[in-house]
Design an enzyme around this catalytic site. Structure first.
Site, PDB file in Angstrom:
ATOM      1  N   LYS A 277       5.005 -45.923 -22.112  1.00 15.13           N
ATOM      2  CA  LYS A 277       3.797 -45.988 -22.402  1.00 15.13           C
ATOM      3  C   LYS A 277       3.308 -46.444 -20.459  1.00 15.13           C
ATOM      4  CE  LYS A 277       3.903 -48.461 -26.672  1.00 15.13           C
ATOM      5  NZ  LYS A 277       2.881 -47.134 -27.635  1.00 15.13           N
ATOM      6  N   ARG A 351       7.378 -45.984 -37.150  1.00 17.22           N
ATOM      7  CA  ARG A 351       7.499 -45.033 -37.973  1.00 17.22           C
ATOM      8  C   ARG A 351       9.612 -45.044 -38.925  1.00 17.22           C
ATOM      9  NH1 ARG A 351       4.343 -40.292 -36.578  1.00 17.22           N
ATOM     10  NH2 ARG A 351       3.061 -42.839 -35.663  1.00 17.22           N
TER      11      ARG A 351
HETATM   12  N1  BES Z   1       3.097 -50.148 -31.040  1.00 17.57           N
HETATM   13  C1  BES Z   1       2.631 -48.396 -30.901  1.00 17.57           C
HETATM   14  C2  BES Z   1       1.006 -47.784 -31.436  1.00 17.57           C
HETATM   15  C3  BES Z   1       0.381 -49.259 -30.683  1.00 17.57           C
HETATM   16  C4  BES Z   1      -1.202 -48.330 -29.968  1.00 17.57           C
HETATM   17  C5  BES Z   1      -0.079 -50.823 -32.044  1.00 17.57           C
HETATM   18  C6  BES Z   1      -1.578 -49.499 -29.473  1.00 17.57           C
HETATM   19  C7  BES Z   1      -0.885 -51.530 -31.210  1.00 17.57           C
HETATM   20  C8  BES Z   1      -1.959 -51.692 -30.302  1.00 17.57           C
HETATM   21  C9  BES Z   1       2.904 -47.032 -31.994  1.00 17.57           C
HETATM   22  O1  BES Z   1       4.445 -47.837 -31.897  1.00 17.57           O
HETATM   23  C10 BES Z   1       2.787 -46.115 -30.959  1.00 17.57           C
HETATM   24  O2  BES Z   1       3.304 -46.347 -29.569  1.00 17.57           O
HETATM   25  N2  BES Z   1       2.280 -45.075 -31.387  1.00 17.57           N
HETATM   26  C11 BES Z   1       1.993 -44.141 -30.694  1.00 17.57           C
HETATM   27  C12 BES Z   1       2.313 -43.217 -31.119  1.00 17.57           C
HETATM   28  C13 BES Z   1       2.412 -41.580 -30.958  1.00 17.57           C
HETATM   29  C14 BES Z   1       3.474 -41.250 -29.716  1.00 17.57           C
HETATM   30  C15 BES Z   1       2.083 -40.860 -31.700  1.00 17.57           C
HETATM   31  C16 BES Z   1       0.719 -44.103 -30.438  1.00 17.57           C
HETATM   32  O3  BES Z   1       0.104 -44.494 -30.849  1.00 17.57           O
HETATM   33  O4  BES Z   1       0.561 -43.697 -28.890  1.00 17.57           O
HETATM   34 ZN    ZN Z   2       5.762 -46.935 -30.030  1.00 16.48          ZN
END
Ligand code: BES
Ligand code: ZN
Ligand code: ZN
Length: 499
Positions: A277, A351
């Site tokens: 990230k 997931r």
């Molecule tokens: N933990 C994150 C989701 C999240 C984002 C929670 C912001 C709280 C605030 C999750 O694991 C994630 O990174 N999801 C990705 C999914 C994508 C790669 C399909 C996302 O939301 O960008």
């Molecule tokens: Zn994630």
């Protein structure tokens, strides 16, 4: 903070502060506030007449009685329009009053419950205690400076007029306290940093709950999870040095009650892994175990409320970090279900840990499965931080959650899981990919999970928005919120009543 119940009349009650609530018109006054106004020669209604206190929602006005009443002070708190009034506003008003009292440095107060006859005393007392305790919550255990400046209310006395009133009030206090303490436990875990709230600490908390309430606990190590075939959970855990734990809490095993499985995402820190990230805002990702915290809170509350249900709490807990051992984009994982998944992004790890946890939950043949997860940023984009994304295909279970939402004030909004969306998850090398395109991100997360629950009624709660908030709400301070605990506990209470 302690709550006591006493029998007595507010107008004759000696205390540091008497808490009264008022709609926006003195015509609406009933019970204590009217009697006190009369005893005080119309002082309160005069304030209203002169618009020094308007009774607007959450308005607070502190008054000194100067010997006119046995109570030293009165705090008037506004409830707004009577026709708009509901338990959610009541929780908010109780929180606002509590914060006002705390910040004024006043340690004791009394509140006559029968100030208005809109709800029965037990419901009023429960929502009062819930709103107040949740509103005055602070997370300051890690601060060492200026500890003497931390203010706390010591005691609130809830006044009833008859022995029947006081019994109902006592019950309401008890329930409100159990629920809000469970929410605050979840908040503490969410607010705790990832160097302190590790998978092992989540397992320790589960152990504490299991011991206190006679639950059965199993904590699987990564090697055991691997031997069982949880290839997705194990893959996510590979990049981290912090030992991952797969936690199973089993309450009322073998008692013949309805079985409900609760699955909570327990990523104690989500860096994104190899699909790293951006660093800005990454600190928030300590809250990626909010689903796990909620499941622990729900299990604790359900046990303390003695709900006759067989509950299984399942928490796949691990960090998601990049390293030489970490799983990589392009990897194909064999899940516990036997189905294979191509990893497109290691940041869609939630997931992956959840799919194995959902498959695991099937061995209990539950009547319902609920999962709670900070699953997608897309859900925050779609619904903001007030609302949980609700997904599922079982209309009856969806309805139960929506009804619990209306009662608890924890907002949910349904997103569809139509079959067409499955196209986004087609993979060239495996049964599914773990992400789609940028489209419908929250739904695709739900669709992915739906592949692992077979025919069991299931709902997915994407709590990425409301799990951690920037701006405080009436009874929810900034930070970890413990969202999901009150919603699901309400659903379970209703389940027991209905079955
Ligand atoms: N933990 C994150 C989701 C999240 C984002 C929670 C912001 C709280 C605030 C999750 O694991 C994630 O990174 N999801 C990705 C999914 C994508 C790669 C399909 C996302 O939301 O960008
Ligand atoms: Zn994630
Ligand atoms: Zn995550």
């Amino acid at each position: 903070m302690k709550f006591q119940v006493d029998q007595g009349k507010a107008e004759n009650y000696a205390c540091e502060l008497l808490l009264l609530f008022s709609f926006d018109s003195s015509e609406e006054w009933e019970g204590s506030i009217r009697l006190i106004d009369t005893k005080w020669k119309g002082f309160l209604s005069n304030l209203m007449k002169q618009k020094d206190f308007k009774g607007e929602l959450y308005e607070c006005q502190l008054l000194y009685t100067q010997g006119a009443l046995p109570a030293k002070r009165i705090l008037l708190t506004g409830l707004g329009k009577r026709e708009d009034f509901d338990l959610e506003k009541w929780r908010g008003a109780s929180a606002k009053a509590g914060k006002f009292i705390r910040d004024s440095g006043i340690q004791k107060f009394a509140f006559p419950v029968k100030t208005f006859g809109v709800f029965p005393e037990d419901e009023l007392a429960e929502a009062f205690v819930t709103g107040l305790l949740l509103g005055v919550y602070q997370f300051n255990e890690l601060k060492t400076l200026d500890r003497d400046k931390i203010k706390e209310i010591e005691e609130g006395v809830l006044l009833g007029e008859t022995p029947e009133d006081t019994k109902r009030i006592e019950n309401g206090i008890k329930t409100g306290r159990i629920i809000s303490e469970s929410v605050c436990m979840a908040r503490d875990l969410v607010n705790g940093p990832s160097n302190q709230v590790t998978p092992a600490i989540l397992a320790q908390r589960a152990e504490k709950i299991s011991k206190e309430h006679g639950m059965e606990l199993q904590v699987l190590e990564v090697s055991q999870a691997e031997a069982m075939g949880m290839g997705a959970f194990v893959a996510v855990a590979k990049g981290s040095e912090e030992p991952a734990k797969f936690i199973i809490l089993d309450h009322h095993k073998g008692k013949g009650f309805d079985t409900i499985a609760l699955v909570g995402k327990g990523i104690t820190f989500d860096s994104g892994g190899i699909s790293l990230k951006p660093s800005e805002g990454m600190d928030r990702m300590k809250d990626d175990m909010s689903g796990a915290a909620a499941v622990l809170g729900i299990m604790e509350a359900a046990a303390r409320l003695q709900l006759p249900l067989h509950l299984v709490g399942i928490i796949p807990a691990t960090e998601n970090l990049p390293s030489g051992k970490a799983y990589k984009p392009g990897d194909v994982l064999k899940t516990l279900s036997g189905q294979t998944v191509e990893v497109i992004s290691t940041d869609a790890e939630g997931r992956l840990v959840l799919c194995d946890a959902l498959s695991y939950s099937l061995r209990y043949q539950p009547k319902a499965i609920l999962d709670l997860a900070t699953l997608t940023g897309a859900c925050v984009v779609a619904l903001g931080d007030y609302v949980t994304g609700l997904m599922g295909k079982d209309e009856a279970l969806i309805k139960r959650v929506e009804e619990a939402s209306a009662k608890s004030g924890e907002k949910v909004w349904r997103l569809p899981l139509w079959d067409e969306y499955s196209d986004y998850l087609k993979s060239d090398t495996a049964d599914f990919r773990n992400v789609g395109t940028r489209a419908a991100g929250a739904i695709i997360g739900g669709i992915f999970l739906s592949k692992f629950v077979e025919k069991i009624p299931w709902v997915h709660l994407d709590i990425a928005g409301p799990s951690n908030i920037e701006k405080e709400k009436p009874y929810t301070p900034r930070g970890g919120t413990g969202v999901g605990v009150r919603l699901v506990v309400q659903m379970l209470r209703d389940w027991v009543k209905g079955s």
